[in-house]
Scaffold this motif. Structure first.
Motif, short mmCIF file in Angstrom:
data_model
loop_
_atom_site.label_atom_id
_atom_site.label_comp_id
_atom_site.label_asym_id
_atom_site.label_seq_id
_atom_site.Cartn_x
_atom_site.Cartn_y
_atom_site.Cartn_z
N ILE A 968 17.47 0.20 -33.40
CA ILE A 968 16.20 0.88 -33.66
C ILE A 968 15.84 1.69 -32.42
N ARG A 969 15.48 2.93 -32.66
CA ARG A 969 15.09 3.82 -31.58
C ARG A 969 13.63 4.20 -31.76
N THR A 970 12.90 4.10 -30.70
CA THR A 970 11.51 4.52 -30.71
C THR A 970 11.25 5.38 -29.48
N GLN A 971 10.29 6.25 -29.59
CA GLN A 971 9.96 7.16 -28.50
C GLN A 971 8.76 6.64 -27.72
N PRO A 990 17.53 -5.41 -20.01
CA PRO A 990 18.41 -6.39 -20.68
C PRO A 990 19.56 -5.69 -21.40
N LYS A 991 20.57 -6.46 -21.78
CA LYS A 991 21.77 -5.88 -22.36
C LYS A 991 21.52 -5.28 -23.73
N PHE A 992 20.53 -5.76 -24.42
CA PHE A 992 20.28 -5.27 -25.78
C PHE A 992 19.29 -4.10 -25.81
N VAL A 993 18.99 -3.52 -24.67
CA VAL A 993 18.06 -2.39 -24.60
C VAL A 993 18.72 -1.28 -23.81
N ASP A 994 18.55 -0.06 -24.28
CA ASP A 994 19.05 1.12 -23.59
C ASP A 994 17.97 2.19 -23.64
N PHE A 1016 16.89 -0.32 -29.15
CA PHE A 1016 16.95 -1.78 -29.20
C PHE A 1016 17.99 -2.18 -30.25
N GLN A 1017 18.98 -2.98 -29.84
CA GLN A 1017 20.02 -3.47 -30.75
C GLN A 1017 20.21 -4.95 -30.49
N PRO A 1018 19.69 -5.79 -31.37
CA PRO A 1018 19.79 -7.24 -31.12
C PRO A 1018 21.22 -7.73 -31.29
#
Length: 1669
Positions: A968-971, A990-994, A1016-1018
């Motif tokens: 999920i991408r949010t601005q 964290p690893k699940f956030v870019d 965010f990619q869980p």
């Protein structure tokens, strides 16, 4: 036989047989009807025969027409015969089944009878035993068996009736088959004849094939024999060649050995010679080294001497300059002229020496040529010389003799040589070429005898070449330009006539155009498209580094070189070839390029570009190259020297100075160009008049640009400088030294300067200054500024009166191309001994809570020490501080104070009026108090205070539910509230956030808002709560709170991304994927179980899914809904079919209509404007046409404009075809959600949807590229819909469709299967379509029924599919009737009176229809039907006949008009039905049939009516009579007996009370009776009918309720009597309740009816109890 007619009417059996009178209404030329070619052939011959022949032709035509009709009738009869056979088989099977059912029914009845007998015996036995309970039970069982027996009997009767009806139908079918037996026999004979004909054809074909096989076998044997003979010849020839080769090999070996021996000997000798040569080179190198050492020493001595001479000359020049300046002369001009004369004398001496050397060389070569000529004369006869024409040798000897005698007439005068190709040389060229002038040119050559020889020599072409590069010994100066001029076979030169046009140099314009076209064609054959992996390279094949070849600030005569690098930018190997340079650069630019051959992608090569300027002007052009993929060029630009002047500042601020002091500032004038000029500083109010006068020695009159280049070369070589000029010339050095007196450090040496061709004398008239003189300039106010140098001019401020001083200056230049520069000088004169040189301390932009420091310098002009106290205003004492607060400043010195500024967030409230909250500007006044001085010294601190906050918006991010298979991408907005740029970065992610872009790092500008993407990619299903930290460069942290819910869905997709291949428009690409259910266990230790966050795991079991598609997407998913069991997977197909948007098609169609309307309007207005077309341009004409069209359209109403430009479906199809051809391709991405629910989709109730969880949603990404199709339709303006229109049933229409292959390759075609039972047929399938080829497809349409037929024909190729839509309408008769239902009830009528009613038939088809109306009572089968038993005897369900009671008079009781006619297409017809009974009856009925085209029964209407003798009637109750009149004659009674008889008219009313539940009462049982009064035309004393019902009280005691019990009825109306019954308390359910009452009617007569009420209680609807009499 009535049933025969009803089951199989004649119209139904003959349905579809075309009528003889029926005409074909289709006149479309595109359709071809099968029977038409024979008739057309007959019509074509009518115009060329006699009347007798015309009659014969008519007879033949009728015969052919009858033959066709007979053939069609036979075909239809055969069709009916097959239909009858099929019906016979079905009826036979049905009869067998019915007989089986009847047999089973009888067996059951026998079994029940036996059971009843046994039951009766048991009852008798139990009665004897006095067992009452058993008797009751057995009686109940007996009654049940009786009921079953009755039902079985009813079933038996029904089965027998059905069997009888089926047997009757079988009889009719057998009769019909007997009638068609002849047709069957004829069909069998015809089929046998066809089989025999086919066998004959097969035998003939077999015979032909055998003959062909024998011919082929003979040809094969001949080819085998021929090949054997050729093989034998080839073997012999090969053997001979092998023998010759062996012989030649032996000879070659012998010679090879001898050759190798000679080669080895020669190599040995060459080795010895190379060693000797190497030794000599080594000796020469040593000698050269010694010589270089000696030459260096000599050069050093010469340099020392040159420096001494230069110093002596400089001293002498300074002395002369001083003397001239003392006398008031122009020293610069005098020195320049003197130096110029010296240089010219040196040049003259050098030229005289060069001429002597050239003369000796020419004499030597002429003597050598004479010796060679003498040798040739001895061998051959000399050629005849033309009379009156001098040869080259004569002119050369004449020139030498004149030169030796001192004459100057032989030298060619000075001519400017700009843009001459090639130039005419007066002297011999270095390359040994000399052009013979025309006779007209000889006079020009000797036209100026007084021209000085030095000027002429300088202006010749021979001095434009570098003298060091010329080798005079290797060239023969007397050699002619044209080879073969001195050969003996040379023809004498013919003097051309003056009136003959000479061909220009380089050819005429036509020749150049032809040459250009030829070169373009040749290059076109060389250029090829480069396609790699299906991608064609487009663009520039080679990249140049640098992109622009720029020669700046060049000098004429010098040589400049630059290297460029060409890099291969294509996909694969490419070639590069030099084409040339632009036409205007050919005389100045030379390109050295060695083609490197094949170059791989990314490889580079170098190109050397040499520029030798000849003219002093800017040049622009291109260097053209040719690559394998096309031409490309590198731009080239040559810029001359120009002046680029600027001042380092436009404002000189002296600040505050005490009166009497003097301050100085420096302003710098910089020349960034390569050309120097003269400057002068003036006041802005002074005027400057520049007069251009010629100097004593005009250089431009003596030297051209080419001459100046030679002059510079001579001067440079004279001063022992290099040709490229890394050091400046003596003239430049002199000017630099003169300007160097101002500031020698600012001079830029090593730049060549271009001497101006005209000497400018500037006369400046300065009026007397009336302005103030506080601000003035230094001594250097005018002078010469050289190229790439600067001049520093002092500005002096001498305050006289306290106050502000302001003065403007300007700088004017001698070069008119240089603009005037201006600057301002300001200063303030004060008389305070202590002052601050910087009264405004600017701290720029400051942040809150950050410390800023600066030093404030305080000066004093006092001669005594002073005590200073520094004060800060009380509002800012918490933010600003001056240290120290007190100090002593020494006499005539300065004192430094430290300023510390630490702004707090309370600054806006504390500062008050000193701080502007809107602009954030702080102006803080500071005070310096001086001891023994009442006036303090003040200065101001300026600062812009800003915050350092970074704002993240929103402050909290909720990602919601996210599956582990998606991201999920949010601005997030990052806003910088500061006025300073800040660096930021997100740390500790964290690893699940870019975070993108740049992984969350970057620089944000002042007041800028950046949009950042947080992805965010869980990784697993759980609750996520975390913070993202953003740090600024000052280590401030800003946090972003995030939360999310990780979801592991119970289903997963095998592919989450599908990339379709390039799909043609209106074609379909299909991809497959699997929906997988891997959830087989709830044990989390085995595998990760599906769950939502931290909730419980999903149950194991079937899981359903559904893909949610938007209706406007070109995507189809099948199945879109399904269920997957645990451990299983479901195959899903995704289809992509790109289409053009309807809006785009409508826009294209509208534009086409607009262009068509504009073209029509312009065509109409073109005639009166033909005379003005020559004066107007094309664009003006278009504008006029558009304005005219706009005016014409504006005059029309909007409705008419819309009607004129309305796009029809055909135009939309044309627009779609146009867009398909020009479709450039399109790429789209779609994301399809797939929702998931637990459970099987088949378990849902009805249409109830499953509870899909929004959290377990999966997403499928589709990449969909669309391209133009490879095959298009070219006929009918490109439409893919073939509309056959209306075709009559049984006829055939043919349409032709043209298709074209627009792809670059041949395509194999395949066609989809059409419906074999459908009306469409492809007549000529095509197997292959070549590239660019057009083929025609023939399609036929043969409707068998009245229906709109539509099918799709797919043309399948390897590059896509083209779909053709076939549409046609089979036209048959279709009508609608205004009667709702199939019954027309005429109501009650007085006997022997009539009533009429109307209805309407509407023709809804496109063809006119012939109709006829028929009554069953008047049909021919009526007599046969009356011989059978009545319906009420044969069937309980059907009591009444279709044709009921009729009139006794024999006339039909019902009549209708009109009986027949024609219904036009879309028309309607009104019909009138009249009911005329002649006696009283309630069962008048008949059936009206609507027959179309004399064969088809379209509608059947049942006509009903009733007749009474009197005006009153009663309806309702149970039927007590039969609908058939007796055949006996009813005697006529008198009125008294009639009244007595009528008193006994019974009416039976049966009421059934439904008792379902004992505890809850049921609604009462209800029935209705209707009393009516007939409207009549007879005169009657009474206008109404009165009715009354007696015994109401007794009926009420029995539970009956009657409303109303009495009343009256008007004519033409009816009144309802409602009867309801509730069982009384003493009612016995086992016995029905019976009651009666008298109903009396009073009208024109009195009638009595006995109403019998029978009531009973039932336990189920439709329940029935038998009544015992």
């Amino acid at each position: 036989m009535e049933e025969d007619a009803s089951l199989f009417p004649e119209g139904e059996l003959l349905d579809g047989v075309p009528l003889v009178e029926e005409k074909d209404k289709l006149d479309d030329a595109e359709f071809e009807v099968e029977p038409l070619p024979l008739e057309a052939e007959g019509r074509a011959n009518l115009g060329c025969h006699s009347p007798q022949k015309e009659q014969i032709a008519d007879a033949e035509g009728r015969k052919k027409k009858a033959t066709v009709q007979e053939r069609m009738e036979a075909l239809y009869l055969r069709k009916n015969l097959s239909h009858l056979d099929k019906l016979h088989e079905e009826k036979d099977l049905f009869i067998q089944k019915t007989r089986e059912e009847l047999r089973a029914c009888r067996q059951r009845m026998d079994l029940i009878t036996k059971q009843q007998e046994s039951m009766a015996a048991k009852v008798a036995a139990e009665r004897e035993a006095n067992n009452t309970a058993a008797v009751g039970r057995l009686q109940a069982a007996s009654r049940r068996l009786s009921m079953e027996l009755e039902s079985e009997r009813a079933q038996q009767q029904k089965t027998q009736a059905t069997l009888k009806e089926s047997e009757n139908t079988m009889w009719h079918l057998e009769i019909r088959e007997g009638q068609l037996e002849d047709v069957r026999r004829a069909a069998q004979e015809e089929a046998a004849a066809v089989r025999r004909h086919l066998q004959v054809q097969a035998a003939e074909q077999l015979r032909k094939e055998k003959e062909t096989l024998r011919t082929v076998e003979r040809s094969r044997l001949l080819r085998v024999r021929k090949s054997a003979y050729l093989q034998k010849e080839h073997g012999l020839r090969h053997q001979k060649l092998v023998e010759d080769a062996q012989k030649n090999h032996r000879v070659a070996v012998k010679f090879l050995k001898a050759s190798l021996g000679r080669i080895r000997e020669r190599e040995r000798k060459e080795e010895l010679e190379s060693r000797e040569q190497m030794q000599r080179r080594m000796d020469a190198v040593l000698a050269l080294k010694n010589s270089i050492t000696a030459n260096r020493e000599t050069l050093r001595k010469f340099q020392v001497r040159g420096q001494a001479r230069a110093e002596l000359a400089e001293q002498k020049a300074q002395a002369e300059k001083g003397a001239i300046l003392a006398q008031g002369g122009d020293a610069f001009k005098h020195l320049f002229h003197q130096r110029r004369r010296q240089e010219l004398e040196a040049q003259k001496r050098a030229f005289e020496e060069e001429q002597k050397l050239r003369k000796q060389e020419i004499v030597h070569r002429i003597l050598k040529e004479e010796a060679e000529e003498e040798d040739r004369r001895k061998k051959r006869h000399p050629p005849t010389k033309p009379e009156g024409r001098q040869t080259v040798r004569d002119r050369t000897w004449g020139y030498i003799s004149d030169f030796c005698e001192g004459k100057s007439t032989a030298v060619t005068p000075c001519r400017p040589l700009v843009h001459q190709t090639p130039p005419v040389h007066s002297l011999a060229l270095p390359r040994g070429t000399q052009r013979t002038p025309r006779p007209g040119q000889e006079n020009d050559t000797f036209a100026h005898p007084k021209t000085p020889w030095l000027v002429e020599a300088i202006s010749s072409d021979s001095v434009q070449v570098d003298p060091g590069n010329v080798n005079w010994e290797d060239e023969t100066l007397a050699e002619p330009e044209i080879s073969g001029l001195w050969n003996e076979d040379y023809k004498p030169y013919q003097v051309p006539k003056e009136d003959v046009d000479r061909k220009p140099v380089g050819g005429t314009k036509m020749d150049k155009d032809i040459l250009a076209r030829t070169m373009e064609q040749l290059r076109g054959t060389v250029i090829h498209k480069q396609v790699v992996s299906g991608r064609e390279f487009k663009g520039r094949p080679f990249n140049s580094k640098p992109k622009l070849i720029h020669f700046k600030d060049f000098d004429i005569g010098k040589v400049y070189k630059k290297k460029i690098t060409l890099i291969n930018a294509t996909y694969t190997i490419n070639y590069c070839k030099l084409v040339g340079v632009s036409e205007q650069l050919k005389d100045f630019i030379h390109v050295d390029f060695d083609p490197p051959g094949p170059m791989s992608a990314g490889m580079s090569c170098e190109v050397l570009v040499t520029f030798k300027p000849m003219t002093n002007k800017d040049l622009e052009g291109d260097v053209s190259f040719l690559a394998q993929t096309g031409e490309f060029s590198v731009p080239l630009k040559c810029s001359t020297k120009k002046c680029s002047l600027s001042l380092d500042k436009e404002l000189v601020d002296f600040g505050s100075y005490v009166v009497g002091e003097t301050a100085s500032r420096i302003i710098t004038l910089t020349n960034a160009g390569g050309l120097g000029t003269r400057f002068k500083f003036l006041l802005a109010s002074e005027s400057c008049e520049m007069d251009i006068s010629q100097s004593v020695l005009k250089i431009s009159s003596v030297f051209t640009y080419e001459d100046k280049s030679f002059y510079e070369k001579v001067t440079t070589s004279f001063s022992e400088q290099h040709v490229e000029g890394n050091e400046s010339s003596p003239i430049e050095e002199t000017s630099q030294k003169e300007s160097g007196k101002l500031d020698s450090k600012e001079q830029e040496e090593g730049r060549p300067a271009d001497s101006e061709g005209v000497t400018m004398t500037t006369i400046v008239n300065i009026p007397p200054s009336e302005e103030q003189t506080e601000i003035s300039l230094g001594e250097i106010r005018e002078g010469e500024i050289g190229p790439f140098s600067s001049i520093k001019v002092p500005v002096i401020f001498t305050p006289v009166i306290p106050g502000a001083v302001h003065t403007r200056f300007k700088v004017v230049f001698k070069n008119p191309q240089c603009p005037t520069l201006c600057f301002r000088v300001i200063g303030v004169a004060i008389d305070v001994p202590v002052w601050v040189p910087k009264p405004n301390v600017d701290l720029k932009i400051c942040m809150y809570d950050r410390l800023y420091q600066d030093s404030v310098l305080v000066h004093t002009r006092s001669k005594a020490a002073l005590r200073l106290k520094f004060e800060v205003c009380k509002e800012l004492r918490g933010h600003l501080e001056l240290l120290p607060e007190m100090g002593y400043i020494q006499a005539l010195s300065s004192y430094s104070v430290q300023l510390k500024f630490l702004p707090r967030h309370s600054l806006p409230e504390d500062a008050g009026k000193y701080f502007d909250k809107e602009s954030r500007v702080l102006e803080a006044p500071m005070t310096i108090r001086v001891a023994d001085q009442t006036k303090p010294v003040g200065f101001t601190v300026h600062a812009i205070v800003t915050t350092s906050d970074l704002e993240l918006s929103p402050s909290e991010v909720d990602f919601g539910y996210c599956t582990i298979y998606e991201a999920i991408r949010t601005q997030v907005s990052l806003c910088n509230h500061s006025l300073l740029p800040q660096e930021f970065g997100f740390v500790g992610l964290p690893k699940f956030v870019d975070i993108q872009p740049n992984d969350g790092f970057g620089t944000i500008l002042p007041l800028e808002t950046l949009q950042l993407d947080v992805v965010f990619q869980p990784t697993k299903a759980r609750d996520y709560n975390f913070e993202l930290v953003c740090k600024s460069e000052i280590n401030r942290c800003f946090k972003l709170t995030c939360r999310a819910m990780g979801v592991h869905p119970p289903l997963e997709l095998s592919h989450y991304q599908i990339k379709f291949a390039a799909t043609s428009l209106y074609d379909t690409s299909v991809a497959t994927l699997y929906v997988i259910n891997s959830h087989v266990s709830v044990n989390a230790l085995i595998h990760s179980v599906p769950r939502v966050g931290s909730e419980e795991a999903c149950p194991v079991g079937p899981t359903s899914f559904e893909f949610l598609l938007s209706p406007d997407l070109p995507i189809t998913i099948s199945p879109s809904v399904g269920t997957v069991c645990p451990g299983k997977r479901c195959l899903v197909q995704v289809a992509f079919r790109p289409v053009l948007p309807s809006e785009l098609i409508q826009q294209e169609a509208f534009q086409a209509l607009t262009k068509e309307a504009e073209g029509k309007l312009s065509h109409k207005d073109m005639a009166p404007q033909r005379k003005d077309l020559q004066r107007q341009s094309v664009s003006t004409l278009r504008l006029q046409n558009r304005d005219r069209l706009f005016r014409a359209s504006s005059n029309q109403p909007p409705e008419q404009q819309k009607q004129d430009l309305r796009c029809s479906s055909h135009e939309d199809q044309v627009a779609r075809a146009t867009l398909v051809r020009s479709f450039p391709g399109k790429f789209n991405k779609f994301v399809i959600p797939c929702v998931v629910a637990s459970g099987d989709i088949q378990d849902r109730k009805g249409m109830e949807p499953l509870s899909f969880s929004p959290h377990n949603t999966l997403y499928l990404e589709l990449w969909c590229p669309a391209v133009a199709p490879s095959i298009v339709v070219t006929s009918n303006k490109g439409t893919t819909i073939s509309n056959f229109g209306h075709i009559a049933v049984g006829h055939c229409g043919v349409k032709k469709v043209s298709i074209q292959n627009i792809s670059p390759e041949d395509l194999a075609l395949e066609f989809s299967m059409l419906n074999p039972n459908g009306p469409f047929v492809l007549l000529n399938p095509i197997r292959k379509l070549l590239a660019g080829e057009t083929q025609v497809l023939a399609l036929s349409f043969s409707p068998r029924e009245s229906v709109l037929a539509q099918e799709a024909l797919d043309i399948i190729t390897k590059r896509g599919t083209l779909s053709l839509t076939l549409v046609g309408t089979g036209v048959a008769s279709m009508i609608t009737c205004s009667i709702e239902g199939d019954v027309l009830n005429m109501g009650y009528v007085i006997a022997r009176e009539s009533v009429s009613s109307g209805f309407k038939l509407q023709n809804n088809c496109s063809l006119p229809i012939r109709f006829s109306l028929q009554l069953d009572s008047l049909s021919s089968t009526r007599a046969k039907a009356r011989q059978q038993l009545p319906q009420f005897l044969t069937s309980r369900a059907k009591r009444a006949e279709v044709v009921g009671v009729q009139n006794h008079s024999g006339q039909s009781v019902f009549s209708v008009v009109p009986v027949e006619g024609v219904l036009e297409a879309g028309g309607a017809q009104d019909f009138t039905v009249t009911f005329s009974p002649d006696h009283e009856s309630l069962y008048f009925s008949d059936r009206l049939q609507v027959v179309l085209l004399e064969k088809k029964i379209s509608r059947q209407i049942l006509l009903k009516g009733a007749a009474r003798e009197h005006m009153m009637f009663v309806e309702g109750g149970d039927p007590l009579d039969v609908p058939v009149e007796s055949l006996t004659v009813i005697p006529a009674l008198d009125s008294e007996h009639r009244e007595e008889a009528e008193e006994l008219k019974p009416i039976l009313v049966t009421l059934e009370y439904l008792q379902l539940d004992v505890d809850m009462p049921a609604p009462p049982a209800t029935r209705e009776l209707h009393v009516g009064c007939i409207r009549t035309t007879q005169l009657s004393p009474k206008k109404t009918v009165e009715f009354s019902l007696d015994s109401i009280t007794s009926l009420q005691h029995k539970g009956f309720t009657i409303e109303p019990s009495r009343g009256f009825v008007e004519r033409g109306q009816t009144k309802t009597i409602s009867i309801s019954w509730m069982p009384p308390a003493d009612f016995d359910p086992d016995h029905p309740l019976m009651a009666s009452a008298l109903l009396q009617l009073r009208g024109d007569v009195k009638e009595l009816y006995k109403v019998l009420f029978v009531a009973q209680v039932v336990s189920s609807p439709g329940g029935h109890r038998s009544l015992s009499t």
